[in-house]
Design a protein around this motif. Structure first.
Motif, PDB file in Angstrom:
ATOM      1  N   TYR A  70      89.707  59.706  -4.413  1.00 30.79           N
ATOM      2  CA  TYR A  70      90.388  58.473  -4.008  1.00 30.79           C
ATOM      3  C   TYR A  70      91.254  58.703  -2.768  1.00 30.79           C
ATOM      4  CZ  TYR A  70      93.120  54.206  -4.252  1.00 30.79           C
ATOM      5  OH  TYR A  70      93.731  53.005  -3.946  1.00 30.79           O
ATOM      6  N   LEU A  71      91.997  59.812  -2.752  1.00 34.42           N
ATOM      7  CA  LEU A  71      92.834  60.111  -1.583  1.00 34.42           C
ATOM      8  C   LEU A  71      91.989  60.364  -0.343  1.00 34.42           C
ATOM      9  CD1 LEU A  71      95.632  62.347  -3.153  1.00 34.42           C
ATOM     10  CD2 LEU A  71      95.736  59.921  -2.551  1.00 34.42           C
ATOM     11  N   LEU A  72      90.836  61.002  -0.511  1.00 35.03           N
ATOM     12  CA  LEU A  72      89.920  61.207   0.619  1.00 35.03           C
ATOM     13  C   LEU A  72      89.413  59.871   1.142  1.00 35.03           C
ATOM     14  CD1 LEU A  72      88.298  63.101   2.453  1.00 35.03           C
ATOM     15  CD2 LEU A  72      86.548  63.166   0.671  1.00 35.03           C
ATOM     16  N   MET A 157      82.978  70.404  -0.212  1.00 32.22           N
ATOM     17  CA  MET A 157      81.752  70.055   0.516  1.00 32.22           C
ATOM     18  C   MET A 157      81.783  68.589   0.935  1.00 32.22           C
ATOM     19  SD  MET A 157      80.071  72.754   0.951  1.00 32.22           S
ATOM     20  CE  MET A 157      78.639  72.005   1.646  1.00 32.22           C
ATOM     21  N   LEU A 158      82.225  67.729   0.041  1.00 27.51           N
ATOM     22  CA  LEU A 158      82.333  66.308   0.356  1.00 27.51           C
ATOM     23  C   LEU A 158      83.328  66.081   1.489  1.00 27.51           C
ATOM     24  CD1 LEU A 158      81.271  63.559  -0.647  1.00 27.51           C
ATOM     25  CD2 LEU A 158      83.249  63.467  -2.154  1.00 27.51           C
ATOM     26  N   ILE A 160      84.243  68.252   3.874  1.00 31.49           N
ATOM     27  CA  ILE A 160      83.700  68.782   5.126  1.00 31.49           C
ATOM     28  C   ILE A 160      82.651  67.839   5.704  1.00 31.49           C
ATOM     29  CG2 ILE A 160      82.274  70.649   6.078  1.00 31.49           C
ATOM     30  CD1 ILE A 160      83.809  72.530   4.102  1.00 31.49           C
ATOM     31  N   LEU A 161      81.741  67.355   4.857  1.00 32.72           N
ATOM     32  CA  LEU A 161      80.672  66.486   5.362  1.00 32.72           C
ATOM     33  C   LEU A 161      81.214  65.141   5.846  1.00 32.72           C
ATOM     34  CD1 LEU A 161      77.881  67.241   2.756  1.00 32.72           C
ATOM     35  CD2 LEU A 161      78.014  68.009   5.130  1.00 32.72           C
ATOM     36  N   THR A 162      82.139  64.547   5.104  1.00 33.34           N
ATOM     37  CA  THR A 162      82.662  63.249   5.536  1.00 33.34           C
ATOM     38  C   THR A 162      83.539  63.377   6.774  1.00 33.34           C
ATOM     39  OG1 THR A 162      84.460  63.424   3.937  1.00 33.34           O
ATOM     40  CG2 THR A 162      82.536  62.139   3.281  1.00 33.34           C
ATOM     41  N   MET A 163      84.323  64.445   6.866  1.00 34.82           N
ATOM     42  CA  MET A 163      85.154  64.619   8.062  1.00 34.82           C
ATOM     43  C   MET A 163      84.286  64.925   9.279  1.00 34.82           C
ATOM     44  SD  MET A 163      88.074  63.726   7.299  1.00 34.82           S
ATOM     45  CE  MET A 163      88.841  64.107   8.835  1.00 34.82           C
ATOM     46  N   ARG A 164      83.215  65.677   9.084  1.00 35.93           N
ATOM     47  CA  ARG A 164      82.295  65.943  10.198  1.00 35.93           C
ATOM     48  C   ARG A 164      81.706  64.632  10.725  1.00 35.93           C
ATOM     49  NH1 ARG A 164      76.786  67.796   9.052  1.00 35.93           N
ATOM     50  NH2 ARG A 164      75.779  67.515  11.045  1.00 35.93           N
TER      51      ARG A 164
END
Length: 190
Positions: A70-72, A157-158, A160-164
């Protein structure tokens, strides 16, 4: 005869008290608005206490994982512009570069960055989520047995992928969601 007076219902006292509490809560929120640093420090302390609770209790990992997701999600909404330039349907609906869109070409007019989720709403939602998660960590029904290292690895992993993906979007459409202070110009900069 006197004018008709509504009979008092059992819920009218509850409604009056609830609205009074809502007004007091809103007044506290309004008073806290200018204190950005102190608000975030308080939220950070609450998050630390929550994680300390999870660490000491050795359970409720699924609650911590849900809070992390949720915070992400809130953080990504905080980083994104309100009017996404990659949305073709939105671009077609707005003719002549309507107000609120980001410039996509070098010669386009500057428009300020407007966040999809403003900072205050981000803080308020994050703080409420941490409080609810802390409350859930005291009920055994939410203590679902899981292998927590898998959740931690999956969350990283989630992240890293979403920030990328978010950083690629920021580079492609040339926007920076953060401003640090006011721009200062020297006399010889012209």
């Amino acid at each position: 005869m006197d004018a008709a007076v509504e009979p008092a219902t059992p819920f009218s006292a509850v409604t009056a008290q609830t609205s009074k509490l809502q007004r007091q809560y809103q007044a506290l929120l309004d008073q806290s608005t200018p204190y950005v640093l102190y608000r975030w420090i308080g939220t950070g302390v609450a998050l630390f206490i929550f994680f300390l609770r999870i660490f000491l209790a050795q359970g409720w990992y699924i609650v911590a994982y849900a809070l992390g997701i949720y915070l992400l999600n809130l953080f990504l909404a905080f980083l994104q512009p309100k009017f996404d330039p990659s949305n073709d349907a939105l671009d077609n609906d707005m003719e002549d570069g309507a107000i609120g869109t980001l410039p996509t070409k070098k010669d386009e007019e500057f428009r300020p960055f407007i966040r999809r989720l403003p900072e205050f709403k981000f803080w308020h939602s994050a703080t409420r989520a941490i409080a609810v998660s802390f409350l859930c960590s005291w009920f055994e029904i939410f203590n679902v047995p899981v292998f927590w290292p898998v959740l931690v690895m999956y969350w990283f992993m989630l992240f890293i992928l979403t920030m990328r993906k978010q950083i690629q979007h920021m580079i492609k459409y040339r926007y920076v969601p953060f401003t640090i202070g006011k721009a200062r110009y020297t006399k010889n900069s012209a």
